[in-house]
Design an enzyme around this catalytic site. Structure first.
Site, PDB file in Angstrom:
ATOM      1  N   LYS A   1       1.480  -3.167   6.642  1.00 45.29           N
ATOM      2  CA  LYS A   1       1.868  -3.471   5.267  1.00 45.29           C
ATOM      3  C   LYS A   1       3.389  -3.417   5.107  1.00 45.29           C
ATOM      4  O   LYS A   1       3.980  -4.243   4.387  1.00 45.29           O
ATOM      5  CB  LYS A   1       1.187  -2.504   4.296  1.00 45.29           C
ATOM      6  CG  LYS A   1      -0.293  -2.796   4.082  1.00 45.29           C
ATOM      7  CD  LYS A   1      -0.493  -4.163   3.444  1.00 45.29           C
ATOM      8  CE  LYS A   1      -1.930  -4.441   3.096  1.00 45.29           C
ATOM      9  NZ  LYS A   1      -2.116  -5.749   2.436  1.00 45.29           N
TER      10      LYS A   1
ATOM     11  N   TYR B   1      -2.409   0.346   9.899  1.00 51.14           N
ATOM     12  CA  TYR B   1      -2.545  -0.320   8.603  1.00 51.14           C
ATOM     13  C   TYR B   1      -1.271  -0.167   7.781  1.00 51.14           C
ATOM     14  O   TYR B   1      -0.724  -1.156   7.264  1.00 51.14           O
ATOM     15  CB  TYR B   1      -3.736   0.258   7.842  1.00 51.14           C
ATOM     16  CG  TYR B   1      -3.785  -0.189   6.400  1.00 51.14           C
ATOM     17  CD1 TYR B   1      -4.101  -1.509   6.077  1.00 51.14           C
ATOM     18  CD2 TYR B   1      -3.503   0.697   5.364  1.00 51.14           C
ATOM     19  CE1 TYR B   1      -4.136  -1.928   4.746  1.00 51.14           C
ATOM     20  CE2 TYR B   1      -3.531   0.290   4.041  1.00 51.14           C
ATOM     21  CZ  TYR B   1      -3.845  -1.019   3.738  1.00 51.14           C
ATOM     22  OH  TYR B   1      -3.857  -1.434   2.432  1.00 51.14           O
TER      23      TYR B   1
ATOM     24  N   SER C   1       0.820  -1.211   0.000  1.00 50.75           N
ATOM     25  CA  SER C   1       0.000   0.000   0.000  1.00 50.75           C
ATOM     26  C   SER C   1       0.850   1.256   0.000  1.00 50.75           C
ATOM     27  O   SER C   1       1.970   1.277   0.537  1.00 50.75           O
ATOM     28  CB  SER C   1      -0.892   0.001   1.247  1.00 50.75           C
ATOM     29  OG  SER C   1      -1.544   1.241   1.403  1.00 50.75           O
TER      30      SER C   1
END
Length: 327
Positions: free
Chosen positions: A152, A148, A124
């Site tokens: 990643k 998040y 991402s």
């Protein structure tokens, strides 16, 4: 010989599965037949074609993953399964790490046990945080600003370290705001993504909302790369084919446009394409949302058949068509 697509019943994953099927039909390369593993926590079983096996399981369940790898003679994995909501991850960090870090570690453990040594990882743009450059490249420093994004980046590290330890062939694809639809029966059902939020508001007679208009950008709203999901899917298959052929790839690639659009500009495009005139409401910022992320896709264009094949108008029109068919 098959490729396991984790999260293959989701919005992006389902497009990747169909891109694999298209590649088999176009090239006759049976190595690219897909199998889906998905716990259906956010995916949809009817997104999976009838002729594609669906294993209903989570990547956190190492035994289930190991069984799927063996049963379907898997030779490579495209790993898209995960908890993908940057803003919500701020409130649910432990859940995010469990799904994205523990899940990836258990997947890699099962792969090692089964002798599966190729993986394409869905990473991402969130790994960059708020970069201090106008256009990020793969050399831009990583500084994630949400659990998040951190999860990643840790996933990329896990692949890197497993590559050193076992010779795992891998690449990670960092991408941005994925929008549109490559088929009218595949739609983005995320309760947090911009396009479904805006289109749902319009179809239910509500006014779309912008989360924050006081960012340090030209019009005060966040600037992003918006990339069409079908374009993204093609590059996942290109990466898988390269790994299957033993061709070297970079450790990471950005799938970006080199340009960007603000949320306000997207709203204007939506009004033009749908024919519904509206002035969006403005709410507070969402936690974890950086002001601007736009990336160069030059390396991916060189190695992974990456190209922006859809205009913003086509992105909106395809999403609008798919959304209306489901409401």
């Amino acid at each position: 010989m098959t490729w396991l697509v984790t999260g293959g019943a989701g919005y992006i994953g389902a497009h990747v599965v169909r891109a694999f099927q298209d590649a088999v039909r176009a090239t006759g390369d049976e190595r690219l037949r897909p199998v889906v593993l998905d716990d259906l926590s956010s995916g949809h079983a009817d997104f999976v074609p009838e002729d594609v096996p669906l294993v209903r399981a989570s990547v956190v369940d190492a035994d289930a993953v190991a069984h799927a790898l063996a049963e379907h003679a898997v030779t490579g994995v495209v790993h898209l399964a995960g908890y993908k909501y940057a803003g919500v991850s701020v409130q649910r960090p432990l859940h995010t790490y469990e799904q994205n870090v523990t899940g990836t570690a258990r997947l890699l453990e099962a792969m090692a046990g089964a002798g599966v040594d190729r993986i394409v990882f869905s990473s991402s743009a969130a790994v960059y945080g708020t970069p201090d450059v106008d256009v990020v490249t793969e050399a831009t420093a990583t500084a994630p600003e949400s659990p998040y994004g951190e999860s990643k980046l840790i996933g990329e590290w896990l692949l890197r370290d497993q590559g050193v330890a076992t010779g795992l062939a891998h690449t990670s694809l960092r991408y941005f705001n994925v929008v549109g639809s490559g088929s009218p029966d595949l739609y983005d059902s995320s309760p947090h993504n911009l396009f479904p939020l805006v289109l749902d508001a319009l179809t239910t007679g509500r006014t779309p909302r912008i989360n924050g208009a006081d960012y340090p950008t030209p019009d005060g709203t966040c600037v992003r790369d918006y990339v069409h999901v079908a374009d993204l899917a093609v590059s996942h298959v290109a990466a898988a084919r390269a790994l299957a052929d033993g061709r070297p790839l970079e450790r990471v690639y950005n799938l970006g446009s080199g340009d960007g659009m603000s949320v306000a500009q997207i709203m204007t495009t939506v009004a033009q394409v749908t024919g519904i005139d509206f002035t969006p409401e403005v709410g507070p910022r969402r936690p974890g949302d950086p002001a601007r992320i736009v990336a160069s896709g030059e390396a991916a264009a060189r190695d992974l058949d990456w190209a922006m094949r859809h205009t913003p108008e086509q992105m909106v029109a395809s999403a609008w068509d798919a959304h209306r068919r489901t409401t």
